[in-house]
Design a protein around this motif. Structure first.
Motif, short mmCIF file in Angstrom:
data_model
loop_
_atom_site.label_atom_id
_atom_site.label_comp_id
_atom_site.label_asym_id
_atom_site.label_seq_id
_atom_site.Cartn_x
_atom_site.Cartn_y
_atom_site.Cartn_z
N LEU A 143 0.65 -1.10 0.05
CA LEU A 143 0.04 -0.01 -0.04
C LEU A 143 0.93 1.30 -0.06
N MET A 144 0.23 2.51 -0.49
CA MET A 144 1.20 3.57 -0.48
C MET A 144 -0.03 4.91 -0.51
N SER A 145 0.54 5.85 0.09
CA SER A 145 -0.15 7.11 0.00
C SER A 145 0.46 8.10 -0.66
N LEU A 146 -0.14 8.83 -1.53
CA LEU A 146 0.58 10.00 -2.43
C LEU A 146 -0.52 11.11 -2.17
N SER A 147 0.02 12.43 -2.19
CA SER A 147 -0.78 13.53 -2.28
C SER A 147 0.12 14.61 -2.64
N LYS A 148 1.07 15.01 -1.88
CA LYS A 148 1.50 16.73 -2.06
C LYS A 148 2.09 16.79 -3.47
N ALA A 149 2.90 15.90 -3.92
CA ALA A 149 3.50 16.09 -5.34
C ALA A 149 2.33 16.08 -6.39
N LEU A 150 1.49 15.36 -6.21
CA LEU A 150 0.24 15.14 -7.17
C LEU A 150 -0.61 16.44 -7.25
N SER A 151 -0.54 17.18 -6.20
CA SER A 151 -1.57 18.39 -6.15
C SER A 151 -0.85 19.65 -7.31
N TYR A 152 0.35 19.41 -7.52
CA TYR A 152 1.18 20.38 -8.53
C TYR A 152 0.92 21.67 -8.09
N GLY A 153 0.91 21.83 -6.64
CA GLY A 153 0.83 23.21 -6.11
C GLY A 153 -0.49 23.93 -6.41
N CYS A 154 -1.64 23.33 -6.98
CA CYS A 154 -2.67 24.09 -7.56
C CYS A 154 -4.06 23.60 -7.07
N PHE A 155 -4.09 22.21 -6.66
CA PHE A 155 -5.30 21.57 -6.33
C PHE A 155 -5.31 20.51 -5.37
N PRO A 156 -6.32 20.59 -4.39
CA PRO A 156 -6.09 19.31 -3.30
C PRO A 156 -6.45 18.21 -3.95
N THR A 157 -5.52 16.89 -3.80
CA THR A 157 -5.72 15.69 -4.44
C THR A 157 -4.87 14.92 -3.70
N GLY A 158 -4.96 13.52 -4.14
CA GLY A 158 -4.03 12.66 -3.51
C GLY A 158 -4.55 11.23 -4.14
N ALA A 159 -4.08 10.32 -3.62
CA ALA A 159 -4.48 8.89 -3.67
C ALA A 159 -3.92 7.85 -2.70
N ALA A 160 -4.78 6.74 -2.53
CA ALA A 160 -4.39 5.72 -1.93
C ALA A 160 -4.08 4.38 -2.89
N LEU A 161 -2.74 4.00 -3.05
CA LEU A 161 -2.63 2.95 -3.86
C LEU A 161 -2.27 1.37 -3.31
N VAL A 162 -2.86 0.28 -3.84
CA VAL A 162 -2.96 -0.94 -3.25
C VAL A 162 -2.59 -2.03 -4.13
N SER A 163 -2.34 -3.05 -4.00
CA SER A 163 -1.79 -4.20 -4.85
C SER A 163 -3.36 -4.65 -5.13
#
Length: 730
Positions: free
Chosen positions: A532-552
């Motif tokens: 499992l992995m959590s992502l968010s800050k890089a994905l925002s592109y500094g412009c919009f609140p977003t993110g993702a949880a990734l799982v196998s």
């Protein structure tokens, strides 16, 4: 009115395609180089103050209360974040009687969505992932639960779905609960903000709630948003310098959401409404903005802003640079040493965000599915669960892990980890002070200090018991008193135990991903396999609140077998095409900008810069470390002064902030620096020269500089008032 009363309960997305108004808001912010995110918690903008005022007036009118009734709001990124925040505030407000109610909150939850998130395995309120939240679908069940069960709060969700008799029954139960000292919360996440002939809401006037939860409807369901709103008395536990930021998040109050809320609420008020005068005053004057923000959002943030005399007043953001405007009116151009707490990969307001994303966005294109495919290639984890923040990504990952390993209840988290502040992500935040007021929390969790000599032995002993279902790891910490990544021998032990004991390994890459720490992902080269992995800050592109949880695929399928409805809700509730589009743009730019090689060069400069810091006993910098472009400098107060002045106390914190901004011309506002991935070598050397000068600065000199700056700002304001309001002479 619910936006779709015929939808299958719980499965309808809470966000809709971004329309022209939302895209216009983004276009204006990016083109004008206005900061969308500048810093967590302390970012005070005119838009946030205005949104706080409009929400206060909105809630006042819903309750049919008199003009002059003021409310405070806490801004979140979804209804669920707001609901968790409301439960936390209920518990903290009732802490004095916790021995009686034990933090229990009774919930009328007609569609069961909150119940499923709090208790994904149906284990009951004592053993739930979020213990103490007792949810029922009907008023009859609610009545039976209230009998003989002391609670600190009663939460009523979706009151618009209640008919007259059901509302009367709930009103009677609310009166009974209030008589025992409990407080009442009403969830109006789907309320339409349009002004009806009678602006009062039947549920609000009948239930007289202490808190109102608001949601995505206040942005037209086009921008992630949530809030909980109540009186200043209700927010009293979070109204001191020690507790003012105890509950926080990174994206809350961002400029996109605030402008979207204003756009939705402003038409509710006719041209003669008094709010227009206050809105105009805030737009014209920074001090009026601070007054409004203190009244309607967070007075402790305003207290800090005023003590720093505008040093945190960010008025322009472009690339790796910020501009702050001091109270005197003077503007300072700074190298951004925070990046909104590590957001984006291309700095603030990149031009392609406007040309390629905002103007080129096609709502009919399935960006969400496309992002899932791209992230699968990037991470090897094929199943993506959209999120609206780092905390919501961590929460989804932990929830899915519990569903996938229902018999292995224990979660291992390494101390110094930060996961967020919802009641689930809080489990991955190891700081005891941050968790203490908000129990009960999930108890089958083990915190292990990774930096002790016996950490490997301690972990292996824990894993050998066979109860561990998840090991959750943030490899490099951006907060706490850790000054290095998780040691390799401990990570090796985690890898060995994954095969032997069958637990899942999850990594929190919210802060560390996409070369923030020198490699594409911080776990690369350290953990050969993760689930499992959590992502968010890089994905925002500094412009919009977003993110993702990734799982196998294995985790996804196992979780779906356990609770298919909740898994579907986690996949759909926060799915958003525009957010996914920003994430796709961010990932594409990682290699287009040459970040692998660029960050390698910049990291070398940082590493050399830290090596040149003074190591003598008199400076205010103690321990130091850097991983890529993330680094930490430990504040210290050597000598006799250390007996009277805490290194992490307010006076030192403010003095350090002022030193960095005024003297070093770098926006470093915590003990951590998060340097822009697209900065020039000259800019990175500039920041490291500042760090070297700071390491040679003693505490007396540091405090004296802060005092002189404050004195100068006060004199400047006095002279400004004198020149603009000359006294007549005779």
């Amino acid at each position: 009115m619910h936006p779709n009363p015929h939808a299958v309960p719980g499965t309808e997305p809470h966000l809709r395609p971004a329309g022209p108004q939302t895209r216009g808001i983004l276009a204006g912010l990016i083109a004008d180089e206005r900061p969308v995110f500048a810093m967590p918690s302390w970012f005070v903008t005119t838009e946030a103050a205005q949104a706080g005022l409009l929400i206060s007036e909105f809630v006042r009118e819903l309750g049919g209360l008199a003009t002059g009734t003021h409310y405070r709001s806490f801004f979140a990124n979804s209804r669920y974040e707001a609901l968790h925040g409301a439960v936390k505030l209920l518990r903290h407000r009732a802490a004095a009687s916790a021995a009686t109610h034990r933090g229990r909150v009774l919930v009328l939850d007609p569609d069961g969505t909150l119940a499923r998130r709090c208790d994904p395995l149906g284990e009951g309120p004592e053993r739930a992932l979020v213990p103490g939240v007792i949810a029922h679908a009907t008023t009859a069940e609610l009545r039976a639960a209230l009998d003989g069960t002391p609670v600190c709060g009663l939460l009523v969700r979706a009151p618009e779905r209640l008919d007259a008799s059901a509302l009367a029954a709930v009103t009677e139960l609310a009166a009974r609960a209030r008589a025992t000292g409990a407080r009442i919360v009403v969830d109006l996440s789907d309320i339409a903000p349009d002004r009806p002939a009678d602006p009062a809401d039947p549920a609000v006037t009948a239930l007289r709630p202490d808190l109102v939860v608001l949601g995505e409807s206040l942005t037209g369901h086009e921008v992630p948003f949530g809030a909980f709103t109540g009186s200043h008395d209700m927010f009293a536990p979070w109204s001191t310098p020690q507790t003012g930021f105890l509950h926080s998040n990174t994206y809350g109050g961002n400029s996109v959401a605030m402008r979207a809320v204003i756009a939705r609420l402003l038409p509710r008020f006719d041209g003669t409404a008094p709010v227009h005068r206050e809105l105009a005053a805030a737009a014209a004057d920074r001090q009026a903005t601070l007054d409004l923000y203190a009244r309607h959002v967070n007075p402790m943030a305003v207290r800090m802003q005023r003590k720093l005399h505008g040093a945190l007043n960010v008025v322009r953001a472009k690339g790796s640079r910020l501009t702050v405007r001091l109270d005197s009116g003077r503007e300072l151009d700074l190298v951004d040493g925070l990046c909104g707490a590590g957001l984006g990969v291309a700095g603030h307001n990149p031009s392609d965000a406007l040309t390629d994303v905002v103007r080129g966005h096609d709502p009919a294109r399935d960006h969400v599915r496309e992002l899932e495919r791209v992230l699968a290639r990037e991470t090897g984890l094929p199943c993506a669960f959209p999120a609206v923040s780092g905390a919501s990504a961590v929460e989804s990952a932990i929830t899915l892990a519990r569903l996938a390993r229902p018999r292995q209840r224990r979660i291992v988290v390494f101390k110094h980890n930060y996961g967020g502040k919802t009641l689930v992500s809080l489990l991955a935040t190891a700081a005891e002070r941050t968790r203490a007021p908000f129990g009960p929390l999930y108890e089958d969790i083990r915190y292990i200090d990774p930096f002790t000599p016996h950490a490997v032995e301690e972990f292996r002993k824990e894993a050998a018991g066979g109860d561990v279902g998840l090991v959750w790891i943030e490899l490099v910490h951006g907060s706490s008193d850790a000054y290095g990544p998780i040691p390799a021998p401990l990570l090796d032990a985690v890898t060995e135990g994954r095969s032997e004991h069958g637990y899942l390994v999850g990594v929190d890459e919210v802060l560390t991903s996409y070369y923030r720490c020198g490699t594409r992902f911080a776990h690369h080269g350290r953990l050969p396999a993760v689930d499992l992995m959590s992502l968010s800050k890089a994905l925002s592109y500094g412009c919009f609140p977003t993110g993702a949880a990734l799982v196998s695929q294995e985790v996804h399928d196992a979780a779906r077998r356990t609770n298919p409805q909740l898994v579907e809700e986690l996949r759909t509730h926060h799915a958003h095409g525009l957010g996914a589009h920003f994430a796709l743009q961010a990932i594409a730019q990682v290699d287009a900008l040459g970040l692998p090689e660029r960050v390698r060069r910049l990291s070398d400069i940082v590493r050399c810069g830290l090596a040149e810091l003074d190591t003598g006993p008199r400076g205010v910098v103690g321990r130091r470390f850097a991983e890529g472009l993330l680094g930490r400098l430990q504040p210290r107060v050597p000598g006799v002064l250390g007996r009277y002045l805490a290194p992490d106390g307010e006076r030192m914190t403010y003095a350090l902030i002022l030193w960095w901004i005024i003297r070093a011309r770098a926006f470093v506002v915590y003990d951590v620096f998060l340097l822009p991935l697209t900065a020039t070598e000259r800019e990175i050397r500039h920041v490291m020269r500042g760090a070297r000068r700071l390491s040679r600065t003693g505490p007396v000199r540091l405090l004296a500089h802060a005092a002189l700056f404050r004195l100068g700002q006060r004199l400047s304001r006095v002279l400004s008032r004198t020149s603009t309001n000359p006294r007549s002479t005779t």
